[in-house]
Design an enzyme around this catalytic site. Structure first.
Site, short mmCIF file in Angstrom:
data_model
loop_
_atom_site.label_atom_id
_atom_site.label_comp_id
_atom_site.label_asym_id
_atom_site.label_seq_id
_atom_site.Cartn_x
_atom_site.Cartn_y
_atom_site.Cartn_z
N CYS A 191 101.04 65.93 69.47
CA CYS A 191 101.82 66.61 68.64
C CYS A 191 101.36 67.03 67.07
CB CYS A 191 103.21 65.80 68.40
SG CYS A 191 104.07 65.16 69.97
N HIS A 195 101.63 69.96 64.28
CA HIS A 195 102.64 69.58 63.47
C HIS A 195 102.55 68.32 62.54
CE1 HIS A 195 105.03 72.45 65.63
NE2 HIS A 195 104.81 71.78 66.64
N ARG A 239 112.85 72.59 73.92
CA ARG A 239 111.96 72.56 72.82
C ARG A 239 110.64 71.75 73.23
NH1 ARG A 239 109.23 75.85 70.52
NH2 ARG A 239 108.17 75.06 72.11
N CYS A 243 106.84 72.30 74.23
CA CYS A 243 105.62 72.19 73.47
C CYS A 243 104.64 71.34 74.37
CB CYS A 243 106.09 71.08 72.40
SG CYS A 243 106.80 71.74 71.15
#
Lengths: 282, 238
Positions: A191, A195, A239, A243
């Site tokens: 992730c 991010h 979501r 991802c």
């Protein structure tokens, strides 16, 4: 009903307007190539604001409210006695305290997993049936996404307030943090690859830094959202699912423990942020 | 217990200030905890963070997280659950949240130098035109992709490359004029091919995929992308 019709008409114009936004921003860029990305993002943000009062997610919210109140399942009862975290039947503000530990199921649950629990415990649905059809398509609208739109929309304007003090909530938060940095797959992505820093973009798509308070808040409080490119109102579970697809990971199972742990990490990091969902996204 | 003042810096900056190697106790500062405690101080710029570090706890947590993930993901299409299992490089980068101390950095780069393979024929330069197509394509390796379709490199997702493509990302640095700036020497050519094939051999915990090592691009495709960067005729160098 009138409101729903009006929204439907607006919805039809949304994709055309967004396309216009992207096209116009592309032209804007050619003269400003070194700041092309920023310019495009500003343009899209401008259209997003203009569309704010005509979000097609309202249709999902209205349908979700109907489903919430309908007598359904083998026991023929509504979900109105479901405890979403603030007591039986309290919908307003419930999204801001999730995920949360529930003693009746002895589990940390996010909104979607809590709804599954209520469908099983209150309405008597078999577990597999309650989990069926989590993400809708054009000919196959998801009841779950409608419920999620209704319930999250009922927290609009309220601050995120995940306490996370229960030992299992703390454990889930810590596991969610580990997941956030877990690299894997052919691309070595985690992730954090996308991010974990400020001001990053994939092509022209801005990526929020989910490790910083301000951006963690603005990202989390605008999901669930109506996805213009898909014509669907999408849940937070969707979501995460999508991802991980782009991260080249295997499929994240709907309402799985890992999905709840990661949600706990992201939701708690957004504490204090004001809910503004369902929002509208590209 | 470590006190650290975070002034809205990038994660790496914070890490740099609070990381020191203590034998036996690996330090794992958690920037995530920054977000947790930050709530109390609300919008103030300076957030005081108390970070408790216990490497044994972190190792146990990593193991528990992997087990949780293995129970929560399922194989779909070409994306099997094996992808959750980490090699040493992925494990170390995750452990140190992409900011390893120098000794670990050196180790990661050494591991990947050993893994780095160059073409047997010694030729490193393909066609920049093919390279441009590969740079544009983001297809490949997702469970929604057809495994029979060759994967792209998706270079533009993260890098500027040419003046004509305006839709580029910024996770990686601009590569415009890559060869022109560095020169077209054999050494740079070899570095370029190597970096695309296995970025971790040169820069530990880079965000850039190891396109050769990960089996994303073939040897021939990496030659084409190398040409996109290193052919004087490529629009990258115009």
């Amino acid at each position: 009903m009138y409101k729903a019709m009006r929204t439907l008409i607006k919805a039809a114009t949304v994709s055309a307007l967004i396309t216009a936004a992207i096209v116009s921003s592309a032209f804007a860029q050619s003269s400003l190539s070194n700041q092309g990305g920023d310019q495009a993002i500003k343009e899209i943000e401008r259209y997003r604001q203009a569309l704010g009062d005509g979000n097609p997610a309202e249709l999902w919210e209205a349908r979700g409210e109907d489903i919430w109140k309908q007598k359904r399942g083998p026991k023929m009862v509504s979900l109105e006695q479901c405890d979403l975290g603030l007591g039986a039947g309290v919908v307003k503000g419930a999204y801001t305290v999730l995920p949360k530990f529930f003693s009746d199921s002895d589990k940390v649950e996010d909104l979607e997993s809590r709804l599954v629990t209520c469908m099983v415990m209150l309405q008597g649905f078999p577990y597999d049936q309650a989990k069926k059809n989590p993400f809708g398509g054009p000919d196959n609208k998801s009841d779950m996404e409608a419920l999620v739109a209704y319930i999250s929309g009922s927290s609009r304007g309220m601050k995120m307030n995940v306490t996370g003090n229960h030992p299992d909530e703390k454990k889930y938060y810590a596991l969610g943090r580990k997941m956030f940095f877990h690299r894997g797959g052919p691309h070595d992505f985690s992730c954090a690859s996308c991010h974990g820093a400020d001001g990053q973009r994939i092509r022209l798509q801005a990526l929020p830094n989910l490790l910083k308070q301000e951006t963690a808040r603005s990202a989390y409080t605008t999901w669930p959202a109506y996805r213009v490119s898909q014509g669907e109102a999408r849940s937070f579970q969707w979501r995460l699912f999508d991802c991980f697809r782009q991260q080249r990971f295997p499929e994240l199972e709907f309402t799985s423990d890992a999905s709840i742990a990661l949600t706990m990490f992201l939701a708690k990091n957004a504490n204090g942020g004001v809910m503004n969902a369902p929002a509208i996204k590209r | 217990m470590i006190n650290c003042t975070m002034m809205n810096k990038k994660v790496s900056g914070v890490f740099g200030t609070i990381f020191f190697a203590v034998s036996g106790i690996g330090l794992l500062a958690t920037t995530a905890i920054a977000a947790e405690t930050a709530v109390k101080t609300d919008n103030k710029m300076n957030t005081k963070i108390d970070v408790k570090i216990d490497s044994r706890k972190e190792t146990a947590l990593a193991k528990a997280a992997l087990e949780m993930m293995q129970a929560s993901f399922k194989t779909r299409g070409q994306a099997s659950v094996d992808r959750l299992q980490q090699d040493e490089t992925q494990g170390l980068c995750s452990q140190y949240q992409d900011n390893p101390p120098k000794a670990v950095r050196v180790r990661i780069e050494a591991i990947n130098q050993k893994l780095l393979k160059y073409p047997a024929d010694g030729k490193l330069l393909g066609s920049w035109k093919e390279g441009e197509k590969i740079a544009q394509s983001g297809v490949g390796k997702q469970f929604s992709d057809n495994p029979e379709t060759p994967a792209g490199g998706n270079c533009y997702a993260c890098h500027q490359l040419t003046k004509t493509e305006l839709s580029y990302g910024n996770i990686g640095p601009s590569l415009y004029n890559f060869g022109k700036v560095r020169g077209y020497s054999e050494a740079i050519l070899k570095y370029t091919y190597g970096k695309i094939s296995n970025s971790e051999a040169f820069s530990a915990c880079s965000n850039m995929p190891r396109f050769g090592h990960g089996g994303i691009l073939t040897e021939q495709q990496i030659k084409h992308v190398t040409a996109l960067l290193m052919d004087p005729e490529s629009p990258v160098n115009k």
